[in-house]
Enzyme design. Structure first.
Site, mmCIF file in Angstrom:
data_model
loop_
_atom_site.group_PDB
_atom_site.id
_atom_site.type_symbol
_atom_site.label_atom_id
_atom_site.label_comp_id
_atom_site.label_asym_id
_atom_site.label_seq_id
_atom_site.Cartn_x
_atom_site.Cartn_y
_atom_site.Cartn_z
ATOM 1 N N ASP A 201 0.780 -1.233 -0.114
ATOM 2 C CA ASP A 201 0.079 0.060 0.164
ATOM 3 C C ASP A 201 0.996 1.268 0.039
ATOM 4 O O ASP A 201 2.067 1.215 -0.548
ATOM 5 C CB ASP A 201 -0.806 -0.057 1.321
ATOM 6 C CG ASP A 201 -2.266 0.652 0.979
ATOM 7 O OD1 ASP A 201 -2.248 1.464 0.855
ATOM 8 O OD2 ASP A 201 -3.305 -0.016 0.730
ATOM 9 N N HIS A 243 -3.691 6.226 3.327
ATOM 10 C CA HIS A 243 -4.609 5.018 3.104
ATOM 11 C C HIS A 243 -3.787 3.732 3.539
ATOM 12 O O HIS A 243 -4.677 3.026 4.079
ATOM 13 C CB HIS A 243 -4.249 4.954 1.432
ATOM 14 C CG HIS A 243 -5.260 3.726 0.655
ATOM 15 N ND1 HIS A 243 -4.777 2.612 0.614
ATOM 16 C CD2 HIS A 243 -6.492 3.922 0.301
ATOM 17 C CE1 HIS A 243 -5.725 1.960 0.040
ATOM 18 N NE2 HIS A 243 -6.979 2.431 0.279
ATOM 19 N N SER A 423 -11.069 -1.028 -0.471
ATOM 20 C CA SER A 423 -9.952 -1.087 0.002
ATOM 21 C C SER A 423 -9.918 -1.420 1.639
ATOM 22 O O SER A 423 -8.939 -1.591 2.286
ATOM 23 C CB SER A 423 -9.271 0.340 -0.282
ATOM 24 O OG SER A 423 -8.804 0.387 -1.384
#
Length: 475
Positions: A201, A243, A423
């Site tokens: 990620d 994120h 996600s």
């Protein structure tokens, strides 16, 4: 500069297989049997080294070479020194402050050999060097251009961030409903201990309160291979975007994660500025994860990998169908290598809604995850569809307004946010997988996959959305 992933042609065969768009067609695909030969396919790094390309291979990953090949390399290095070009075996460090152009003018390129996924990443700074390499290798290797961007399916909504309430009780007890089995697992002492969880990620804020109490193995995978004079280092995890920190918090946060006692291995492969990555960076990230998982102290431990990223649904402008398909097949081989290594790959299905399926979620090797809210309603953005005979997603996870950690601000204040997207659903399912592997570490990755699917809570039909086997739960 031109970049290619070099894959042995002996591992590619023509057979009838569902195509990238779901049509039955004859196409070149990477076969399971011959993919296992990748680890010994050392001709590419040998030839690239002999051409003077700089090696950026992980320690211990270079294959042994014959005496004849060693003499050939030394001869190439001497020739480079005579012509004023720094060979790959030169000990002369780069000039301090030198620009990329200045440095690349002194060497013809660089490469990264990745035996665990069975490929070599090559960067050519000069056209004539690429031509030489093709002359040496093109008969045996496919040159797959690293030109198709990957990105994560960005969160479709996010709540306002807020500082952590230090008087708050364990968020795991509040966030995860009893029906999903997470509170019961934690009460029974099943919290992911002994399981390795890999995350590809944007990174992780290792000093956030959700993660600061543990040691996180972290690797930043740069766009260009690291210089041997400035090798990649094991550093404290960081995340300029947030994120990856959110994903890590859902799967493994110590206060509200599904599996708070897993060992985290985080590879930062997505640029925070563009929210994109490349096949080469993902390949290097997977190679690093498999390298960590295969260490002697880890070789018998179970592992799960979360991938909240994917290719665009169609070839981007300027990218040929052939190059796009080659990138897809290379990515599929990497996912397959995870399974071959007894690692369960959990993949976000995407946020493009019904009747759309992306990759790698559409690959049969992936455990593809769609999103539902906490009332079990399917999220309108959750991607689903049919690719040939495969229905995607395989399973659903909580992915609407999920509360988790984000990167700290400059005043060192720790923040949390609610985000939505597949996600977020994927790391929930990755956490569930880690709980199963914690309880039964001898189960194979495929057995754990089957267990997740067979134990799922069935969901009612929701228009054209497909929900796979239902909501992933632990029981």
């Amino acid at each position: 500069m031109k970049s290619y992933l070099l894959v042995p042609k002996e591992s590619i065969e023509t057979q009838a297989r569902v195509g990238p768009r779901g049509t039955e067609q004859g196409e070149r695909v990477l076969s399971r049997t011959t993919a296992l030969r990748f680890a010994v396919a050392n001709k590419a790094p040998d030839a690239l080294f002999a051409l003077g390309l700089r090696s950026a291979t992980l320690p211990g990953a270079r294959p042994p070479v014959s005496g004849q090949e060693e003499r050939r390399r030394k001869g190439k290095g001497a020739k480079s020194a005579r012509t004023g070009t720094r060979g790959a075996d030169s000990s002369t460090p780069p000039m301090p402050g030198a620009t990329v152009a200045e440095q690349t003018g002194a060497e013809p390129g660089s490469y990264r050999y990745m035996p665990l996924i069975g490929a070599t990443m090559a960067h050519f700074y000069e056209d004539h060097t690429e031509k030489e390499a093709r002359g040496e290798l093109e008969r045996d290797f496919e040159f797959i251009p690293d030109v198709v961007p990957l990105s994560f399916p960005g969160p479709v909504s996010a709540g306002q961030p807020g500082p952590r309430n230090r008087g708050m009780s364990s968020l795991a007890e509040r966030e995860w409903p009893d029906e999903c089995g997470v509170p019961l697992a934690h009460a029974q002492g099943i919290r992911g201990a002994g399981v390795m969880l890999g995350i590809l990620d944007t990174g992780v804020d290792a000093d956030h309160p959700e993660h600061a109490a543990r040691v996180i193995q972290f690797r930043y995978v740069s766009l260009f291979p690291n210089s041997p004079h400035n090798p990649a280092r094991d550093i404290r995890g960081f995340d300029p975007d947030g994120h990856g920190t959110h994903v890590c918090g859902i799967a493994a946060g110590v206060h509200h994660g599904v599996a708070p006692e897993v060992d985290l291995y985080v590879a930062s492969v997505i640029e925070s500025e563009t929210i994109r990555t490349s096949l080469g960076r993902v390949a290097a990230g997977m190679e690093w994860l498999l390298h960590q998982f295969s260490r002697p102290e880890n070789s018998t431990r179970p592992a799960v990998v979360n991938l909240s990223l994917g290719f665009p649904l169609m070839p981007p402008p300027g990218i040929s169908e052939a190059d796009y398909n080659l990138n897809l097949r290379a990515l599929q081989t990497m996912i397959r290598r995870l399974l071959d290594s007894n690692v369960l790959p959990v993949v976000a299905a995407g946020n493009s809604g019904p009747d759309t399926v992306g990759y790698p979620a559409a690959f049969p090797e992936s455990l593809a995850v769609g999103a539902v809210d906490f009332e079990r309603n399917v999220a309108t953005f959750s991607a689903s569809g049919t690719v040939g005979r495969r229905v995607v997603p395989d399973i659903m996870g909580y992915g609407v307004n999920v509360y988790s950690s984000t990167e700290r601000r400059c005043n060192n204040q720790a923040f949390y946010e609610r985000m939505s997207g597949t996600s977020m659903a994927a790391p929930y399912v990755a956490g569930i997988a880690a709980l199963y592997r914690c309880r039964a570490p001898d189960l194979t990755a495929l057995e754990v996959r089957d267990l997740i699917l067979s134990n799922a809570v069935k969901l009612p039909r929701s228009g054209t959305h497909k929900t796979g086997k239902g909501l992933a739960v632990f029981r």
